[in-house]
Design an enzyme around this catalytic site. Structure first.
Site, short mmCIF file in Angstrom:
data_model
loop_
_atom_site.label_atom_id
_atom_site.label_comp_id
_atom_site.label_asym_id
_atom_site.label_seq_id
_atom_site.Cartn_x
_atom_site.Cartn_y
_atom_site.Cartn_z
N ASN A 61 35.60 35.24 58.76
CA ASN A 61 34.31 35.07 58.11
C ASN A 61 34.41 34.03 57.00
OD1 ASN A 61 35.90 37.20 56.82
ND2 ASN A 61 34.14 37.66 55.53
N CYS A 72 29.66 35.12 59.96
CA CYS A 72 30.57 36.17 60.39
C CYS A 72 31.62 35.60 61.34
CB CYS A 72 29.80 37.27 61.11
SG CYS A 72 28.56 38.10 60.09
N GLU A 74 32.92 36.79 64.18
CA GLU A 74 32.62 36.85 65.61
C GLU A 74 31.54 35.83 65.99
OE1 GLU A 74 32.42 39.24 63.24
OE2 GLU A 74 31.27 40.93 63.97
N CYS A 114 25.22 39.32 64.78
CA CYS A 114 26.35 39.11 65.70
C CYS A 114 26.12 39.83 67.02
CB CYS A 114 27.66 39.55 65.05
SG CYS A 114 28.17 38.41 63.75
#
Length: 159
Positions: A61, A72, A74, A114
């Site tokens: 992140n 983020c 991901e 996400c």
């Protein structure tokens, strides 16, 4: 009454029950979490993704004092994969997190944005992404597709 069942699989596994490749993916996510830029939350998140071409990508992140401008782990790794490997579907995504300076890992799951990003990638490739999320107790959530985390997902502006 009408009931709707998703076809998603959600398991809690001991880390040794994962394949060697999956364990390595989690370890990669743990290592990259140390590179997180998280001066505001001190919450370090790492993500690693295995693509269908065999490439392993990783990200952490990256915060910003203007909190909505942070990214983020991901979201960042899947966006990088889409931009640089547009023909390679993400197959497995490992996610880990912990507070800076703490030894134990935190119980986390992808945020709403996400989750929608993961859904979009699954729709793009017409392929579920297996998610491995390390838990505080050292076990792993193994999730087959985003439907388990986002059952009423938003798929299409035209439907």
């Amino acid at each position: 009454m009408t009931k709707d069942n998703t076809d998603s699989i959600f398991e809690i596994l001991d880390i040794q029950d994962l394949s060697t490749e999956e364990q390595s993916l989690i370890q990669t996510a743990q290592e990259i979490s140390e590179k997180a830029y998280a001066p505001y939350s001190n919450f370090q998140v790492g993500a690693a993704v295995k693509l269908s071409n065999g490439a392993i990508l990783k990200s952490s992140n990256q915060e910003n004092v203007s909190f909505p401008a942070g990214v983020c782990a991901e979201h960042l790794v899947l966006s990088y994969a889409g931009a640089n490997y547009p023909e390679s579907a993400p197959e497995c995504l490992a996610i880990v997190a912990r507070r800076k300076g703490e030894q134990s890992w935190a119980n986390v799951s992808p945020c709403g944005i996400c989750r929608q990003v993961i859904n979009e990638v699954e729709n793009r490739f017409k392929h579920k992404i297996k998610m491995l999320i390390l838990r505080e107790d050292g076990r792993v959530y193994s999730i087959s597709g985003i439907s388990a985390l986002l059952p009423l997902k938003f798929d299409d502006l035209n439907s």
